[in-house]
Design a protein around this motif. Sequence first.
Motif, PDB file in Angstrom:
ATOM      1  N   PRO B 149     -10.838  25.199  74.999  1.00  0.00           N
ATOM      2  CA  PRO B 149     -11.841  24.048  73.835  1.00  0.00           C
ATOM      3  C   PRO B 149     -12.649  25.301  73.939  1.00  0.00           C
ATOM      4  CG  PRO B 149     -11.635  23.714  76.350  1.00  0.00           C
ATOM      5  CD  PRO B 149     -10.170  25.012  76.577  1.00  0.00           C
ATOM      6  N   VAL B 151     -15.602  26.373  70.470  1.00  0.00           N
ATOM      7  CA  VAL B 151     -16.915  26.279  69.189  1.00  0.00           C
ATOM      8  C   VAL B 151     -17.362  27.317  68.067  1.00  0.00           C
ATOM      9  CG1 VAL B 151     -19.175  25.889  68.870  1.00  0.00           C
ATOM     10  CG2 VAL B 151     -17.936  24.357  70.401  1.00  0.00           C
ATOM     11  N   ASP B 154     -16.661  27.021  59.986  1.00  0.00           N
ATOM     12  CA  ASP B 154     -16.041  26.916  59.536  1.00  0.00           C
ATOM     13  C   ASP B 154     -15.388  28.948  58.561  1.00  0.00           C
ATOM     14  OD1 ASP B 154     -13.479  26.993  57.534  1.00  0.00           O
ATOM     15  OD2 ASP B 154     -14.156  24.940  57.892  1.00  0.00           O
ATOM     16  N   LYS B 290     -23.387  23.086  71.507  1.00  0.00           N
ATOM     17  CA  LYS B 290     -22.329  22.139  71.515  1.00  0.00           C
ATOM     18  C   LYS B 290     -21.262  23.215  72.085  1.00  0.00           C
ATOM     19  CE  LYS B 290     -19.685  18.953  69.760  1.00  0.00           C
ATOM     20  NZ  LYS B 290     -19.984  17.624  69.955  1.00  0.00           N
ATOM     21  N   MET B 294     -19.807  20.905  75.785  1.00  0.00           N
ATOM     22  CA  MET B 294     -18.702  21.020  76.009  1.00  0.00           C
ATOM     23  C   MET B 294     -18.277  20.780  77.710  1.00  0.00           C
ATOM     24  SD  MET B 294     -16.318  21.593  72.133  1.00  0.00           S
ATOM     25  CE  MET B 294     -15.378  21.576  72.660  1.00  0.00           C
ATOM     26  N   ILE B 304     -11.484  14.884  77.449  1.00  0.00           N
ATOM     27  CA  ILE B 304     -11.497  16.251  76.752  1.00  0.00           C
ATOM     28  C   ILE B 304     -11.162  14.938  75.056  1.00  0.00           C
ATOM     29  CG2 ILE B 304     -10.910  18.073  75.260  1.00  0.00           C
ATOM     30  CD1 ILE B 304     -10.464  19.611  77.653  1.00  0.00           C
ATOM     31  N   THR B 305     -12.079  15.635  74.563  1.00  0.00           N
ATOM     32  CA  THR B 305     -11.999  14.717  72.703  1.00  0.00           C
ATOM     33  C   THR B 305     -11.600  15.185  71.861  1.00  0.00           C
ATOM     34  OG1 THR B 305     -14.399  14.387  72.650  1.00  0.00           O
ATOM     35  CG2 THR B 305     -13.538  12.481  73.286  1.00  0.00           C
ATOM     36  N   HIS B 306     -12.415  16.195  71.540  1.00  0.00           N
ATOM     37  CA  HIS B 306     -12.253  17.138  70.914  1.00  0.00           C
ATOM     38  C   HIS B 306     -11.801  18.265  71.619  1.00  0.00           C
ATOM     39  CE1 HIS B 306     -12.529  14.790  67.585  1.00  0.00           C
ATOM     40  NE2 HIS B 306     -14.099  14.635  68.671  1.00  0.00           N
ATOM     41  N   LEU B 307     -10.206  19.267  71.440  1.00  0.00           N
ATOM     42  CA  LEU B 307     -10.424  20.825  72.314  1.00  0.00           C
ATOM     43  C   LEU B 307     -10.798  21.827  71.644  1.00  0.00           C
ATOM     44  CD1 LEU B 307      -9.096  22.285  74.251  1.00  0.00           C
ATOM     45  CD2 LEU B 307      -7.254  22.124  72.502  1.00  0.00           C
ATOM     46  N   HIS B 308     -11.406  21.436  69.998  1.00  0.00           N
ATOM     47  CA  HIS B 308     -12.231  22.399  69.231  1.00  0.00           C
ATOM     48  C   HIS B 308     -12.985  21.815  68.558  1.00  0.00           C
ATOM     49  CE1 HIS B 308      -8.093  25.220  68.937  1.00  0.00           C
ATOM     50  NE2 HIS B 308      -8.721  25.409  70.183  1.00  0.00           N
ATOM     51  N   TYR B 309     -14.031  22.620  67.974  1.00  0.00           N
ATOM     52  CA  TYR B 309     -15.320  21.206  67.548  1.00  0.00           C
ATOM     53  C   TYR B 309     -15.512  22.832  66.501  1.00  0.00           C
ATOM     54  CZ  TYR B 309     -19.528  19.431  66.557  1.00  0.00           C
ATOM     55  OH  TYR B 309     -19.921  18.267  65.168  1.00  0.00           O
ATOM     56  N   LYS B 310     -15.868  21.950  65.271  1.00  0.00           N
ATOM     57  CA  LYS B 310     -15.351  23.601  64.096  1.00  0.00           C
ATOM     58  C   LYS B 310     -16.364  22.815  63.093  1.00  0.00           C
ATOM     59  CE  LYS B 310     -12.148  23.437  60.741  1.00  0.00           C
ATOM     60  NZ  LYS B 310     -10.735  23.890  60.295  1.00  0.00           N
TER      61      LYS B 310
END
Lengths: 326, 326
Positions: B149, B151, B154, B290, B294, B304-310
Amino acid sequence: MTTIRDVAKAAGVSVATVSRVINNKGYVHEDTRKVVNNAIHSLNYKPNEVARSLFKRKSKLIGLILPDIANPFFPALARGIEDFFYQEGYHIIIGNSDDKEEKKNDYFETFLQNNVVGLILSTNEIDLKRVQKAKIPIVLLDRINEDFPAVFADQIQGGRLQAEKILERGCKEVTIIKGPETIKPVQERFQAAFEILQQENITVNMIDSKLSFQDGEQTAIELFKRFPHSDSVLACNDAVAIAVLNEALRQGRRVPEDIQIIGFDNISISGIVYPGLSTIHQPAYEMGMKAAEMLIGQINQEPITHLHYKFPVEFIERDSTRKDDD
Amino acid sequence: MTTIRDVAKAAGVSVATVSRVINNKGYVHEDTRKVVNNAIHSLNYKPNEVARSLFKRKSKLIGLILPDIANPFFPALARGIEDFFYQEGYHIIIGNSDDKEEKKNDYFETFLQNNVVGLILSTNEIDLKRVQKAKIPIVLLDRINEDFPAVFADQIQGGRLQAEKILERGCKEVTIIKGPETIKPVQERFQAAFEILQQENITVNMIDSKLSFQDGEQTAIELFKRFPHSDSVLACNDAVAIAVLNEALRQGRRVPEDIQIIGFDNISISGIVYPGLSTIHQPAYEMGMKAAEMLIGQINQEPITHLHYKFPVEFIERDSTRKDDD
DNA sequence: ATGAAAGCGCTAACAT
DNA sequence: ATGTTAGCGCTTTCAT
């Protein structure tokens, strides 16, 4: 998780013996020590700090409460503290108080519940009766209290230097930015500068400000509105000083020709802004180190030689004052 | 120290009952609950976190490893993390890795020994096999790894924005400051900007730098020596950008007329320096929040819905670029 | 020189 | 609805 039991089993000894070797305490035969150490390595055993802490009622944790790590003066303190304790095998639990009574007490309590062995406070006076009752080693950092160990820089000297240096550089109307009443060192530096200025035959203006960059921006705008003829400013800290620098330039005032500025702290950015900020250097990193050192002393029950440790400050002249004046 | 036993005695009940009321778990009669609560208050009892942690093998402690809290990008991250966890009753143990393998592993181990329930890493990839073996919740912050995971902001978009905006503003010879190879996000933003620039019919210079203010100073001096005709610079971060700003002005170059500068990060100082630094905004505080969110999710075993949060980034135009160009 | 066992303060079966 | 008790992993008497 591998425990002391596993090691004992693997080494064919009792847990007591294992405990003796990992703590280097009590008799243990060289041969068995070797056997035990082998077991420890091959199992990659690491003693559980929590169990230790429970038994001894002492952890390897230090509590650090400061107003706001995002305020650029504090990271340097924190870094000094951390570097020192890392060497000694201690670790830091950190709390931002925002100078709020409630958060301070909250952290204080939970730190105690976690068996921290010592506390460093860079925040306004906590309910000190509690500290006394808890009998926990403590050192105040960048804060002063008669009864507690403290590390701080010489605010009086700093304030005086601000005043003297600006006077020497020929100011006629100085505006002094007074930080929050509640923060003692900030008040002290203000007082010291103010007293000296008052004795001179010049105009002295005063304006209030909080300590962040953002607050400084507001202050700067107000400052030039209220005191457009001010030829110099003494700021409560570098963050505010830099904001003033910026606003002055933005308004087309020349620094230092039209307006001279002296800050306080010497945060790392102060040497990089344009023009370089003249300021009073507080040795933040060293102060953090020293506070950590004093705390370790208390933790190890060494006799206290100095209750207070005062660092000298220093005037750093860059380009926001007139070097070659006379 | 007052323990659960003392409370039990004072309330005339067993420790189990006290445990039930403090944990709000299992049946307990309203009347006895009151009696117990009274005892708790009058004794000012606070459960010992260490004992709890030992039993549950879970503390209320979170480990945070970052490169250097004194580097101005990180305090904002740390503050976001801390604010979030404070609300949730967790506390932060902090470690500065200086991106050194040894310190990272050291912290990792001792954090585990202290039963931290989760880890946030803003430092270069740790020996991730260890993390997997330890089965401890983890979130990478400002770092990216496929399998964990994370965060981050971009970087590609940020690098592109740097390049596009400088191109739009009519540069002919841009110097791009490339940060350390070892720091992935810094490389990504560089790559992205570089690729775009290369496709254009302009001169592109390149120079290496580390990320601190002090390093930036050196870089800036070297930059103007090697590329005196450069009309714009894309910096690896704001600290370096500000150093370049400073050096440019010091050399009598006008900003943005003679040279335009775009930074990266939008640290708090960037809006305060003169002239204001145009830069790419990374929402550091929100990123910290964030990451904490997480991590809590994992700790509470939520799916876990999103492994990565950009996070998206944004070009902030101040005065170091030509707004009204053409 | 080594081991057995109690206990740090707490929680969670299990019993009542 | 409440109490008894074992045990989390460790250290430290106290025996041997």
